[in-house]
Design a protein around this motif. Structure first.
Motif, PDB file in Angstrom:
ATOM      1  N   ILE A 133      28.091  30.965   8.394  1.00  0.00           N
ATOM      2  CA  ILE A 133      29.115  31.981   8.640  1.00  0.00           C
ATOM      3  C   ILE A 133      29.507  31.999  10.110  1.00  0.00           C
ATOM      4  N   THR A 134      28.499  31.887  10.967  1.00  0.00           N
ATOM      5  CA  THR A 134      28.764  31.902  12.405  1.00  0.00           C
ATOM      6  C   THR A 134      29.582  30.703  12.842  1.00  0.00           C
ATOM      7  N   GLU A 135      29.177  29.524  12.387  1.00  0.00           N
ATOM      8  CA  GLU A 135      29.825  28.295  12.846  1.00  0.00           C
ATOM      9  C   GLU A 135      31.167  28.036  12.171  1.00  0.00           C
ATOM     10  N   ASP A 136      31.272  28.383  10.881  1.00  0.00           N
ATOM     11  CA  ASP A 136      32.473  28.035  10.120  1.00  0.00           C
ATOM     12  C   ASP A 136      33.555  29.105  10.145  1.00  0.00           C
ATOM     13  N   ILE A 137      33.168  30.353  10.403  1.00  0.00           N
ATOM     14  CA  ILE A 137      34.145  31.437  10.361  1.00  0.00           C
ATOM     15  C   ILE A 137      34.309  32.116  11.721  1.00  0.00           C
ATOM     16  N   MET A 138      33.188  32.577  12.262  1.00  0.00           N
ATOM     17  CA  MET A 138      33.274  33.378  13.479  1.00  0.00           C
ATOM     18  C   MET A 138      33.591  32.541  14.714  1.00  0.00           C
ATOM     19  N   GLY A 310      40.875  22.865  21.905  1.00  0.00           N
ATOM     20  CA  GLY A 310      39.951  21.777  21.623  1.00  0.00           C
ATOM     21  C   GLY A 310      38.709  22.259  20.899  1.00  0.00           C
ATOM     22  N   LEU A 311      38.167  23.409  21.322  1.00  0.00           N
ATOM     23  CA  LEU A 311      37.001  23.985  20.649  1.00  0.00           C
ATOM     24  C   LEU A 311      37.347  24.407  19.219  1.00  0.00           C
ATOM     25  N   PHE A 312      38.540  24.945  19.045  1.00  0.00           N
ATOM     26  CA  PHE A 312      38.971  25.380  17.710  1.00  0.00           C
ATOM     27  C   PHE A 312      39.092  24.205  16.754  1.00  0.00           C
ATOM     28  N   LEU A 313      39.723  23.139  17.225  1.00  0.00           N
ATOM     29  CA  LEU A 313      39.915  21.964  16.373  1.00  0.00           C
ATOM     30  C   LEU A 313      38.576  21.313  16.034  1.00  0.00           C
ATOM     31  N   ARG A 314      37.663  21.312  16.979  1.00  0.00           N
ATOM     32  CA  ARG A 314      36.344  20.749  16.717  1.00  0.00           C
ATOM     33  C   ARG A 314      35.559  21.608  15.715  1.00  0.00           C
ATOM     34  N   ALA A 315      35.770  22.925  15.791  1.00  0.00           N
ATOM     35  CA  ALA A 315      35.046  23.834  14.903  1.00  0.00           C
ATOM     36  C   ALA A 315      35.508  23.728  13.453  1.00  0.00           C
ATOM     37  N   ILE A 316      36.794  23.429  13.242  1.00  0.00           N
ATOM     38  CA  ILE A 316      37.316  23.380  11.889  1.00  0.00           C
ATOM     39  C   ILE A 316      37.324  21.966  11.313  1.00  0.00           C
ATOM     40  N   ALA A 317      36.950  20.986  12.163  1.00  0.00           N
ATOM     41  CA  ALA A 317      36.969  19.597  11.687  1.00  0.00           C
ATOM     42  C   ALA A 317      35.887  19.350  10.650  1.00  0.00           C
TER      43      ALA A 317
END
Length: 317
Positions: A133-138, A310-317
């Protein structure tokens, strides 16, 4: 004397740019990650000692958690980006930005406690699910919010630039627009927000308005953008202590981590305020000062937006 401050400010900015371009930050992040792994092992030992009732175990655990939070903050993270960029882009008193940094870090601990306590007791989630939940959503939500703050800084900077251009283009009088308290220049302003005494109008924002940053909403947005994404290490210790029946120690450890993180973010806050102050002070009395202020804000906004994206794109990749 104030112009002497611009040199160390430019040197500091150039050094940071060089570290980023040369991969120095990646090396630093790898070293910090290795230190974090070592402190995770120390935390596990500390928890076992605490459960066994060994003397001094509580202080030892809190010290390890503080150190973990410090090294965690040295690595790549969204909090430093937002605090540093905001301090560079806006005139914020160092004490206020330091308090925002502290509250942001403590907010991450609060979020971690809420996620673990609520996730386990209400939703019955397991450790992997809580971390997911933390890594994939928040995390993406946090990066997206930070990107929006960066875009807001860009918009403010361009709006101020447009206002200055409009003021410069009115052509009513000969304005020197030098921000000193001598009134012998071409246009005389009253002290009520820079209103022109000759024509009764304002010809763009003055420096005091350009630099005004007393909005509580801005501070809350900064804190929320950072606090919404808790530290994974805090989740780890909270979950373990919940399972061991010593959740109070886990809460204390999470806040000790937050204080360790805060030492780094406060340092970044002070550095950003110092760099900005040096640049602005070095330009005092110069005709470019009024234009430099929104330009710095635009630069800071672009920096925040690019890194957050960049952080956002890496998080949703």
């Amino acid at each position: 004397m104030s112009r002497l401050l611009i040199l160390p400010s430019l040197v500091a900015a150039a050094l940071l740019a060089w570290l980023w371009a040369s991969g120095g930050f990646d090396t630093l992040a790898a070293w910090a990650a290795g230190e974090q792994r070592g402190f995770q092992n120390e935390m596990a030992l500390g928890l076992r000692a605490l459960r066994a009732g060994e003397p001094g175990a509580v202080m030892a655990l809190l010290s390890v958690c503080f150190a973990y939070g410090f090294f965690h903050a040295i690595g790549p993270g969204h909090g430093k980006v937002l605090i540093g960029g905001y301090g560079l882009g806006r005139q914020v008193p160092w004490l206020r930005l330091s308090v925002i940094s502290l509250l942001s870090s403590l907010g991450q601990a609060v979020t971690a406690v809420v996620i673990v306590a609520g996730g386990i007791t209400i939703m019955g989630l397991a450790r992997d699910q809580l971390v997911g939940i933390t890594e994939d959503i928040m995390a993406p939500a946090s990066y997206g919010a930070i990107g929006l703050i960066g875009g807001w800084l860009i918009w403010r900077g361009f709006r101020k630039s447009a206002g200055l251009a409009l003021g410069a283009g009115t052509g009513h009088h000969d304005h020197t627009h030098q921000h000193k308290h001598d009134h012998d220049h071409g246009h005389h302003y009253a002290h009520d927000h820079g209103t022109c005494q000759t024509c009764g109008h304002k010809h763009g924002p003055d420096l005091a308005e350009v630099e005004n940053t007393r909005s509580l909403r801005e501070a809350l947005a900064l804190i929320a953008g950072i606090a919404i994404r808790p530290c994974t290490g805090a989740l780890f210790i909270l979950i373990i202590t919940w399972q061991m029946g010593i959740f109070g120690a886990g809460i204390a450890g999470a806040f000790a981590m937050a204080l360790g993180t805060a030492t780094v973010t406060i340092g970044v806050a002070l550095a950003s305020v110092g760099i900005r102050g040096g640049l602005v002070s070095g330009l005092q009395g110069s005709a470019v000062l009024t234009w430099a202020v929104p330009a710095i804000e635009i630069f800071a906004g672009v920096l925040i937006t690019v890194i957050a994206s960049g952080l956002f794109l890496r998080a949703i990749a």
